[in-house]
Scaffold this motif. Structure first.
Motif, mmCIF file in Angstrom:
data_model
loop_
_atom_site.group_PDB
_atom_site.id
_atom_site.type_symbol
_atom_site.label_atom_id
_atom_site.label_comp_id
_atom_site.label_asym_id
_atom_site.label_seq_id
_atom_site.Cartn_x
_atom_site.Cartn_y
_atom_site.Cartn_z
ATOM 1 N N THR A 312 4.088 -23.005 27.675
ATOM 2 C CA THR A 312 4.197 -21.565 27.877
ATOM 3 C C THR A 312 5.637 -21.081 27.786
ATOM 4 N N ILE A 317 3.685 -19.149 22.267
ATOM 5 C CA ILE A 317 2.953 -18.464 23.327
ATOM 6 C C ILE A 317 3.719 -17.245 23.822
ATOM 7 N N MET B 1 -1.568 -6.753 33.642
ATOM 8 C CA MET B 1 -1.355 -8.131 33.205
ATOM 9 C C MET B 1 -1.420 -8.172 31.688
ATOM 10 N N VAL B 2 -0.345 -8.614 31.074
ATOM 11 C CA VAL B 2 -0.351 -8.718 29.625
ATOM 12 C C VAL B 2 -0.195 -10.175 29.256
ATOM 13 N N GLN B 3 -1.099 -10.662 28.490
ATOM 14 C CA GLN B 3 -1.092 -12.097 28.196
ATOM 15 C C GLN B 3 -0.346 -12.420 26.926
ATOM 16 N N SER B 4 0.369 -13.514 26.965
ATOM 17 C CA SER B 4 0.888 -14.094 25.733
ATOM 18 C C SER B 4 0.118 -15.382 25.550
ATOM 19 N N LEU B 5 -0.603 -15.441 24.478
ATOM 20 C CA LEU B 5 -1.505 -16.582 24.320
ATOM 21 C C LEU B 5 -0.914 -17.641 23.423
ATOM 22 N N GLU C 9 -4.036 -3.372 34.821
ATOM 23 C CA GLU C 9 -3.486 -4.665 34.393
ATOM 24 C C GLU C 9 -4.123 -5.803 35.192
ATOM 25 N N HIS C 10 -5.154 -5.497 35.938
ATOM 26 C CA HIS C 10 -5.907 -6.496 36.705
ATOM 27 C C HIS C 10 -5.118 -7.096 37.861
ATOM 28 N N GLU C 11 -4.254 -6.271 38.453
ATOM 29 C CA GLU C 11 -3.647 -6.667 39.713
ATOM 30 C C GLU C 11 -4.351 -5.927 40.838
ATOM 31 N N ALA C 28 -9.170 -11.433 36.112
ATOM 32 C CA ALA C 28 -7.939 -11.915 35.479
ATOM 33 C C ALA C 28 -7.869 -13.436 35.525
ATOM 34 N N LEU C 32 -7.628 -16.129 32.380
ATOM 35 C CA LEU C 32 -6.515 -17.063 32.228
ATOM 36 C C LEU C 32 -6.982 -18.505 32.125
ATOM 37 N N PHE C 37 0.927 -22.595 36.981
ATOM 38 C CA PHE C 37 2.253 -22.251 37.516
ATOM 39 C C PHE C 37 2.322 -20.756 37.773
ATOM 40 N N SER C 52 8.008 -5.788 35.470
ATOM 41 C CA SER C 52 7.516 -7.163 35.394
ATOM 42 C C SER C 52 8.176 -7.979 36.500
ATOM 43 N N VAL C 55 5.239 -14.096 36.860
ATOM 44 C CA VAL C 55 4.595 -14.663 35.675
ATOM 45 C C VAL C 55 3.559 -15.662 36.147
ATOM 46 N N GLU C 57 0.948 -18.608 34.730
ATOM 47 C CA GLU C 57 0.733 -19.402 33.527
ATOM 48 C C GLU C 57 -0.496 -20.285 33.654
ATOM 49 N N ALA C 61 -1.691 -19.900 28.217
ATOM 50 C CA ALA C 61 -1.256 -18.514 28.213
ATOM 51 C C ALA C 61 -0.280 -18.266 29.345
ATOM 52 N N ALA C 62 0.579 -17.300 29.126
ATOM 53 C CA ALA C 62 1.476 -16.847 30.170
ATOM 54 C C ALA C 62 1.291 -15.350 30.279
ATOM 55 N N SER C 63 1.180 -14.851 31.499
ATOM 56 C CA SER C 63 0.963 -13.429 31.683
ATOM 57 C C SER C 63 2.010 -12.861 32.605
ATOM 58 N N ASP C 64 2.512 -11.709 32.233
ATOM 59 C CA ASP C 64 3.437 -11.005 33.103
ATOM 60 C C ASP C 64 2.639 -10.211 34.115
ATOM 61 N N ILE C 65 3.123 -10.219 35.334
ATOM 62 C CA ILE C 65 2.497 -9.433 36.389
ATOM 63 C C ILE C 65 3.422 -8.265 36.699
ATOM 64 N N TYR C 66 2.860 -7.063 36.633
ATOM 65 C CA TYR C 66 3.646 -5.864 36.877
ATOM 66 C C TYR C 66 3.342 -5.351 38.272
#
Lengths: 448, 540, 125
Positions: A312, A317, B1-5, C9-11, C28, C32, C37, C52, C55, C57, C61-66
């Motif tokens: 990641t 990614i 939540m914005v994913q980077s895949l 954003e699913h928080e 969410a 994922l 992590f 943001s 994060v 993971e 995938a890695a997702s930013d949490i706002y």
């Protein structure tokens, strides 16, 4: 054409299955303005293997092969003996013609040797975690600075005057275009610089080299302490990795990131590349590392296996948020490195280092005994700097005319610094012999 | 939540931790080996003090000059003899799939045949053993060789200049985008042009590179034909745009048919056109990117020009440059003066040679990946202009053949013709319980390396097949037959469990990537015992 | 009584007095897959709504949490370092990410309540 298996019959049959009348139909999306009538002009047609080999022999004949003459050049690339086993192993098709181990079930060979490689790097450097290699030491150093900027959220790198000048240029180039500050200190041919006073609260990292470009062996323990007190990281660069067989490893001095050029082990000089960058750091910075990482796990049957992990961080990614844009590493050069180091083992690696130091010590004594020549180093591993009574570049040219590759004039890499004009960098490895040293010393006496 | 895949090779949302156990392998041998598949420990578990794989002479005793910095303890390296080392790596090699073994249809990676003459010439004394900082007078042939390859690359792409030093494709991207930044700076527009446009289907390296240089990346959508949406692109263009980064042929395996309009529109607003040349194999010798309005393009020598992939490197990524960007090419510049070759490594040298240029700086020590240059040039000379054109044609023909032969049973993502790779989506697996990942893992049991999976992201459950020109028709037919058979099995609707258990016959079955990421073990330590080591158990 | 609100954003944010506890929703975590992590913000950090701040993971995938509201972080869930799987097991329980003091409670009005979020999820199909 020997590489192309399709026959004219095959091609016709395949076009039939596709339902196309000609190959041109398959290229119909190419704009008419870009369609070429025939093949691209001005280029020769295909050749047989014999003709190709002859062409390369002709190129080779116009060069002076280091193996055929007395040779004492270092400066970030070192001539060592590479055991025949190494070159055989990396030419096995299963290694040579495999790709990045994306499918771990059928790439355990690559994954396991990279895991072993990572372990070897942590042992050599005295660090806790290492990646599966970088392009080379020079680009790895610049990546280390970027990593330090991320970790510290600061934007000023302090660059030692003992760092390889080309490595320094790469950091400066990266700084200019990626937007951070590279504070460059004066060239440190004497090995006496003290950077501690220059480390401040804006410094993200200090980049030093050990042994330095000029060959000096330094203790950076106090510098590491000063860096940590100021919240900065210490990056230690090693361009001659064989030195780690005998020298205190950077990890024991408190380094936060260690970058090495790994060429000396397993990889030939190859006119500058491909080489292999070694990159190690502390566990706490693991997730800020660039490059690929291999980790241990188990498979569905519970058997130990290895996978690419912590992906990641990577560009495929994280895209614009990746730790680096790096995709390719130096897998095959890492294999050469790890096979050679495995052959050497503890005893062989240490002895190799001892031989290097002994040869260099002998060369230093003999060259500095030449009237007018002054050795600048109190300490060195297998490379040192001497001041000649006249500019070094023409001396090296004169030696080359006598078919002796007698060191690196420092001015080649630092042309704008008049203080280094007379400096000559000389390296001696296990490949140095009396048949080489004798003629070098004699020729130097003659030329000077 | 914005994913980077993950957009790489096939790791879908689910984890290997959830892998179905399936029919388990009993491994009923004493050793745990299965004939040619030998279980192999780590070197650290094999070493013995007193063993060594090299014989080195006793060094003369000298007083060391280390400034008191001698290593105090052992390094910790294991000791093995040469035969043990040879067996270790040979056994490891037998756990790898490779081009030398068969079809390796990894889309976007161009896994073509790697000729051995290339290896031979790269190792010739006088080429493979040259020091990069030997006096220039002693490496005239090496410089000529680099220039010869540069000439081929410029001519094949129809571009006036090439920067040879980048170490790989991503490094080439960095070089090209820095050259664009340098050109903008020279025009006083760098502060104003902060946006880089990239299609949603772009390789991850494109946005990573642009972002590293401080640009803001703005995605451009694709149209329903899998190409850049020209209207959307034109709407996004403006005085704040620095460049577009576009792969052509694109990552869907399609030629951007409106590329000339795209480059005109980009240039009309004063922006530059960066072309990702990863897919050059489809057009080499047939189409010159320079004729399409490209400003710079990196060439992955390890793709189009067959330098070996080597388990993930080394690569080489020379960048061809338009006249507008050529002055900014990084050091070193190789220049011919009279009949002598020289290397300009700094501004003073350029000036004294009377060469105009304002290089962007230096990206790599020395002169680039010479070993890759040698191999690529050998490959190019072996093919010649006629053979390279045939390479592109055969690669495109083979991909279209695969698409046609599978089109009725799998689901092509877009209408053809494709270029050098055929893109399928997972519609044909709908309702079968079999995912793209499962399908790919089942291919392993059939003796194939899977295609690229889940890339590009714009297609659901993507499968990107790039056969390359190196596969004989009968081998392609067998490959097609295997995929048809797997498709038929999946479509029975009762095979999901079997697919999820695949692969069964590989050296390892599916690996638990969740475990690897949650508790990273990135090095061997004396305390990491293998979880299941039959030899150790037998010894106890 | 604690109020729970949701973002697009699913928080989720659970409001108790001036303190909000923030995490990701069941939906969410399902999207994922196995979480490996979580990078949570340090106490004392001031965050703006929409910034943001964390994060999460999975392997793929890695997702930013706002941050759904502005405020100052008072506590991060340190236990996630050892057991990131809590996010999968109890996304709205022990899988929480961080707590903050809410700077402007009116920002909560822009978030959805449970019924609103359920409708929003349905609209995603």
């Amino acid at each position: 054409m020997r590489y192309l298996p399709l026959t004219e019959v095959d091609r016709r049959e395949m076009l039939g299955v596709i339902g196309a009348k000609s190959i041109d139909e398959l290229f119909r999306d190419v704009p008419a303005s870009a369609v070429l009538g025939g093949k691209i002009a001005g280029l020769p047609d295909h050749q047989g293997e014999l003709e190709v080999e002859r062409a390369f022999q002709a190129y080779a004949a116009k060069n002076l092969s280091p193996g055929s003459v007395p040779f004492f050049i270092g400066g970030g690339a070192y001539r060592h003996h590479v055991p025949a086993t190494v070159d055989y192993m990396i030419q096995r098709g299963e290694f040579l013609t495999s790709y990045t181990p994306y499918q771990p079930e059928i790439t355990q060979g690559t994954l396991q040797y990279l895991f072993e490689f990572q372990t070897q790097i942590t042992l050599l450097t005295g660090m806790e975690v290492a990646n599966a290699s970088m392009y080379d030491g020079s680009t790895g150093t610049s990546e280390a600075v970027l990593m330090a900027n991320r970790v510290t959220r600061r934007h000023k790198a302090l660059i030692s005057g003992g760092l390889h000048p080309q490595y320094r240029s790469i950091i400066e180039t990266t700084a200019k275009w990626e937007g951070f500050k590279a504070a460059v200190t004066a060239v440190d041919a004497g090995g006496l610089e003290d950077l501690i006073a220059q480390v401040d609260k804006e410094t993200s990292c200090v980049v030093v080299q050990n042994p330095s470009f000029f060959g000096h062996v330094r203790d950076f323990t106090k510098l590491a302490e000063a860096c940590h007190a100021a919240g900065a990281l210490l990056i230690v660069v090693v361009t001659e990795v064989v030195s780690l067989g005998l020298l205190k490893p950077p990890g024991e001095m408190g380094a936060d990131i260690v970058v090495c050029e790994g060429q000396s082990i397993g990889n030939g000089l190859g006119f500058g590349g491909p080489y292999v960058g070694l990159f190690a750091t502390r566990d706490k910075y693991m997730r800020q590392m660039p490059g690929r990482l291999v980790g241990e796990t188990v498979d569905a049957d519970g058997k130990r296996g290895f996978v690419l992990t912590l992906s990641t961080r990577e560009q495929h990614i994280r895209r614009e948020k990746a730790t680096s844009n790096i995709c390719t590493n130096a897998g095959l050069c890492a294999l050469a490195f790890t096979v050679h180091l495995t052959l050497l083992g503890e005893a062989g690696f240490r002895r190799l280092a001892e031989i290097n130091h002994a040869k260099a010590s002998e060369l230093a004594d003999r060259v500095s005994a030449i009237p007018g020549v002054k050795l600048l180093n109190d300490s060195f591993f297998n490379e040192f700097t001497v001041r000649l009574p006249k500019p070094a570049a023409p001396v090296v040219e004169a030696l080359a005319a006598k078919r002796i590759l007698g060191g690196l004039p420092v001015s080649r890499l630092l042309p704008d610094d008049p203080s280094v004009e007379n400096l000559l960098l000389l390296a001696a490895t296990e490949t140095a012999t009396e048949e080489g040293m004798g003629p070098l010393v004699a020729a130097l006496k003659e030329v000077l | 939540m914005v994913q980077s895949l993950d957009r790489s090779q096939g790791r879908e949302g689910g984890s290997a931790g959830g892998v179905a156990a399936g029919p388990t392998d009993t491994h009923g041998t004493f050793t745990g080996n299965r004939a040619l598949q030998i279980e192999e420990p780590l070197i650290f578990e094999m070493g013995q003090p007193g063993r060594c794989g090299v014989d080195l002479p006793e060094p003369p005793k000298v007083k060391d000059r280390f400034n008191g910095l001698r290593r105090s303890g052992e390094v910790g390296l294991p000791g093995l003899s040469e035969p043990q080392v040879v067996q270790h790596y040979t056994r490891l090699s037998q756990k790898n799939y490779a081009i030398d073994m068969g079809v390796y249809p990894l889309g976007s990676c161009t896994m073509k045949h790697n000729p051995r003459i290339n290896e031979k010439v790269a190792r010739l004394p006088g080429i493979g053993d040259l020091h990069p900082l030997q006096p220039v007078s002693t490496v005239q042939g090496a410089l000529e060789l680099i220039d010869r390859l540069a000439h081929w690359l410029k001519t094949l792409t129809g571009m006036p200049a090439v920067a040879m030093s980048p170490a790989a494709g991503a490094h080439g991207e960095m070089c090209g985008m820095m050259a664009i930044a340098a050109a903008l700076e020279a025009k006083g527009e760098r502060a104003q042009r902060r946006i880089v446009l990239a299609p949603e289907s772009a390789h991850g390296t494109n946005p990573a590179t642009a972002a590293a240089l401080g640009f803001t990346v703005k995605p451009i959508p694709a149209n329903d034909r899998g190409r850049v949406d020209l209207a959307a692109l034109k709407a996004a263009l403006g005085p704040d745009v620095a460049a577009i980064m576009l792969t052509n042929p694109n990552t869907c395996g399609l030629f951007e048919s409106e590329i000339v309009e795209i480059s005109k529109a980009v240039h009309a607003v004063g922006a530059y056109f960066y072309c990702d040349g990863a897919n050059f194999n489809a057009i080499v010798g047939r189409v010159r990117p320079g004729d399409l309005g490209v400003d710079c393009m990196h060439i992955n020598l390890h793709k189009t020009f067959s330098t070996p992939h080597g388990g993930g490197g080394p690569g080489a990524g020379p960048v061809v440059l338009s006249a507008a960007l050529a002055p900014y090419a990084p050091y070193p510049w190789i220049v011919k003066q009279g009949d002598k070759w020289t290397v300009a490594e700094d501004g003073g040298a350029l000036k004294s040679l009377g060469v105009e240029g304002t290089p962007l700086g230096r990206l790599k020590a020395f002169h680039g990946q010479m070993g890759m240059f040698t191999r690529a040039l050998a490959y190019i000379m072996s093919h010649g202009a006629d053979g390279l054109k045939q390479v592109a044609e055969d690669a495109v023909l083979s991909a279209n053949y695969v698409m046609a032969a599978l089109g009725d049973t799998m689901s092509p993502a877009f209408e053809g013709p494709c270029m050098h790779e055929a893109l399928f989506d997972d519609r044909f697996l709908k309702g079968t319980g079999v995912s793209t990942l499962d399908f790919a893992k089942a291919m392993i049991d059939e003796g194939y390396h899977p295609m690229t999976m889940y890339f590009p992201l714009v297609v659901h459950g993507a499968m990107l097949i790039e056969p390359t020109e190196s596969v004989a028709k009968e081998d392609l037919d067998q490959f097609i037959g295997a995929l048809r058979s797997l498709t038929a099995r999946a479509k029975t609707g009762t095979a999901a469990e079997a697919f999820k258990a695949a692969p069964l016959y590989s050296p390892r079955r599916r690996l638990d990537e969740t475990l690897a990421a949650r508790k990273p073990i990135l090095r061997w330590k004396p305390s990491n015992n293998p979880p299941d080591d039959p030899m150790k158990q037998a010894a106890e | 009584m604690a109020v729970v609100k949701y973002s697009e954003e699913h928080e989720w944010i659970r409001v108790e007095g001036d303190t909000g506890t923030i995490g990701i929703t069941q939906y969410a975590q399902e999207q994922l897959g196995d979480v490996v992590f979580v990078d949570v913000p340090a106490a004392g950090r001031k965050v703006a709504k929409g910034e943001s701040v964390a994060v999460v993971e999975s392997v793929k995938a890695a997702s930013d949490i706002y941050s759904p509201v502005s405020g100052e972080v008072v506590e991060a869930n340190a236990a996630l370092a050892e057991s990131p799987g809590d996010v999968n097991l109890e996304p709205m329980g022990k899988g929480w990410f961080f707590k903050l003091t809410i700077a402007d409670k009116s920002e909560l009005d822009e978030l959805m309540d449970e019924a609103g979020y359920a409708t929003f999820l349905k609209s995603l199909g």
